[in-house]
Write an enzyme that holds these catalytic residues in place. Structure first.
Site, PDB file in Angstrom:
ATOM      1  N   HIS A  54     -22.699 -14.882  52.040  1.00  0.00           N
ATOM      2  CA  HIS A  54     -22.030 -15.030  50.607  1.00  0.00           C
ATOM      3  C   HIS A  54     -23.541 -14.987  49.852  1.00  0.00           C
ATOM      4  O   HIS A  54     -24.495 -15.894  49.679  1.00  0.00           O
ATOM      5  CB  HIS A  54     -21.228 -16.193  50.292  1.00  0.00           C
ATOM      6  CG  HIS A  54     -19.957 -16.134  50.871  1.00  0.00           C
ATOM      7  ND1 HIS A  54     -18.717 -15.867  50.357  1.00  0.00           N
ATOM      8  CD2 HIS A  54     -19.683 -16.701  51.871  1.00  0.00           C
ATOM      9  CE1 HIS A  54     -17.729 -16.047  50.992  1.00  0.00           C
ATOM     10  NE2 HIS A  54     -18.292 -16.849  52.023  1.00  0.00           N
ATOM     11  N   HIS A  99     -20.895 -14.366  58.267  1.00  0.00           N
ATOM     12  CA  HIS A  99     -21.135 -13.650  57.006  1.00  0.00           C
ATOM     13  C   HIS A  99     -21.980 -14.540  56.096  1.00  0.00           C
ATOM     14  O   HIS A  99     -21.828 -15.720  56.116  1.00  0.00           O
ATOM     15  CB  HIS A  99     -20.017 -12.929  56.435  1.00  0.00           C
ATOM     16  CG  HIS A  99     -18.881 -14.034  56.151  1.00  0.00           C
ATOM     17  ND1 HIS A  99     -17.996 -14.197  57.170  1.00  0.00           N
ATOM     18  CD2 HIS A  99     -18.587 -14.748  55.086  1.00  0.00           C
ATOM     19  CE1 HIS A  99     -17.203 -15.538  56.557  1.00  0.00           C
ATOM     20  NE2 HIS A  99     -17.523 -15.365  55.571  1.00  0.00           N
TER      21      HIS A  99
HETATM   22  P1  AMP Z   1     -15.202 -17.407  54.045  1.00  0.00           P
HETATM   23  O1  AMP Z   1     -14.306 -18.241  53.339  1.00  0.00           O
HETATM   24  O2  AMP Z   1     -16.574 -17.875  54.121  1.00  0.00           O
HETATM   25  O3  AMP Z   1     -14.696 -16.943  55.729  1.00  0.00           O
HETATM   26  O4  AMP Z   1     -15.252 -16.106  53.191  1.00  0.00           O
HETATM   27  C1  AMP Z   1     -14.587 -15.047  53.506  1.00  0.00           C
HETATM   28  C2  AMP Z   1     -14.826 -14.097  52.395  1.00  0.00           C
HETATM   29  O5  AMP Z   1     -14.553 -12.654  52.652  1.00  0.00           O
HETATM   30  C3  AMP Z   1     -13.723 -14.537  51.097  1.00  0.00           C
HETATM   31  O6  AMP Z   1     -14.744 -14.636  50.080  1.00  0.00           O
HETATM   32  C4  AMP Z   1     -12.897 -13.224  50.918  1.00  0.00           C
HETATM   33  O7  AMP Z   1     -12.652 -13.056  49.629  1.00  0.00           O
HETATM   34  C5  AMP Z   1     -13.668 -12.305  51.609  1.00  0.00           C
HETATM   35  N1  AMP Z   1     -12.766 -11.112  52.311  1.00  0.00           N
HETATM   36  C6  AMP Z   1     -11.867 -11.241  53.066  1.00  0.00           C
HETATM   37  N2  AMP Z   1     -11.203 -10.053  53.214  1.00  0.00           N
HETATM   38  C7  AMP Z   1     -12.008  -9.005  52.638  1.00  0.00           C
HETATM   39  C8  AMP Z   1     -12.141  -7.674  52.669  1.00  0.00           C
HETATM   40  N3  AMP Z   1     -11.164  -6.880  53.302  1.00  0.00           N
HETATM   41  N4  AMP Z   1     -12.910  -7.130  51.882  1.00  0.00           N
HETATM   42  C9  AMP Z   1     -13.867  -7.856  51.111  1.00  0.00           C
HETATM   43  N5  AMP Z   1     -14.015  -9.296  51.228  1.00  0.00           N
HETATM   44  C10 AMP Z   1     -12.960  -9.808  51.782  1.00  0.00           C
END
Ligand code: AMP
Ligand code: ZN
Length: 136
Positions: A103, A101
């Site tokens: 950001h 993903h």
């Molecule tokens: P990373 O640390 O780069 O893997 O980012 C994962 C991101 O996903 C974090 O910023 C979380 O806040 C976000 N996240 C996790 N679960 C969900 C969800 N169900 N809906 C939206 N964002 C999420």
């Protein structure tokens, strides 16, 4: 391929409801559930790729073009002062969800966030060794 146990596959595919900003055949863009700033969004491929090492180049190109579009929309509609595009690979790099993903984080002059790294000090011998190892 979609992973039936992956939360981002479910969010991208619409199996779990999300604050969705955009959808096409290959991607969904959602708001992050724990936003670093107002408008923090995630671009999710609908196919399951764990990380940068697994995702194919064509998908990656399409994804970064979407990132550019979204950054422009944030600037125009949220009036942000800057935008961070951040992508983590592996636990050591801060990845918590093992589905690729991107950001897209709008930044405001007074947002109080501390997203960037602490600068280190470079050693000329190490730099030289790194140039040898990493040149391609
Ligand atoms: P990373 O640390 O780069 O893997 O980012 C994962 C991101 O996903 C974090 O910023 C979380 O806040 C976000 N996240 C996790 N679960 C969900 C969800 N169900 N809906 C939206 N964002 C999420
Ligand atoms: Zn997945």
């Amino acid at each position: 391929m979609v992973d039936k146990d992956c939360i981002f596959c479910k969010l991208a595919g619409g199996e779990i409801p999300a604050s969705s900003l955009y959808e096409d055949e290959k991607f969904r863009i959602i708001l992050d559930a724990n936003p670093a700033t107002k408008g923090h969004a995630l671009i999710l491929p609908k196919q399951h790729y764990k990380n940068i090492f697994e995702i194919d180049e064509e998908t990656l190109r399409d994804l970064i073009v979407l990132g550019k579009k979204l950054a422009g929309i944030m600037k125009e509609r949220l009036g942000c002062d800057g935008v961070n595009l951040i992508q983590n690979n592996g636990e050591a790099a801060g990845q918590t969800v093992p589905h690729f993903h991107l950001h897209v984080i709008p930044r405001y002059a007074d947002d109080g966030q501390d997203i960037l790294w602490k600068p280190g000090i470079s050693d000329p011998a190490v730099q030289e060794e790194l140039v040898k190892k990493l040149s391609f």
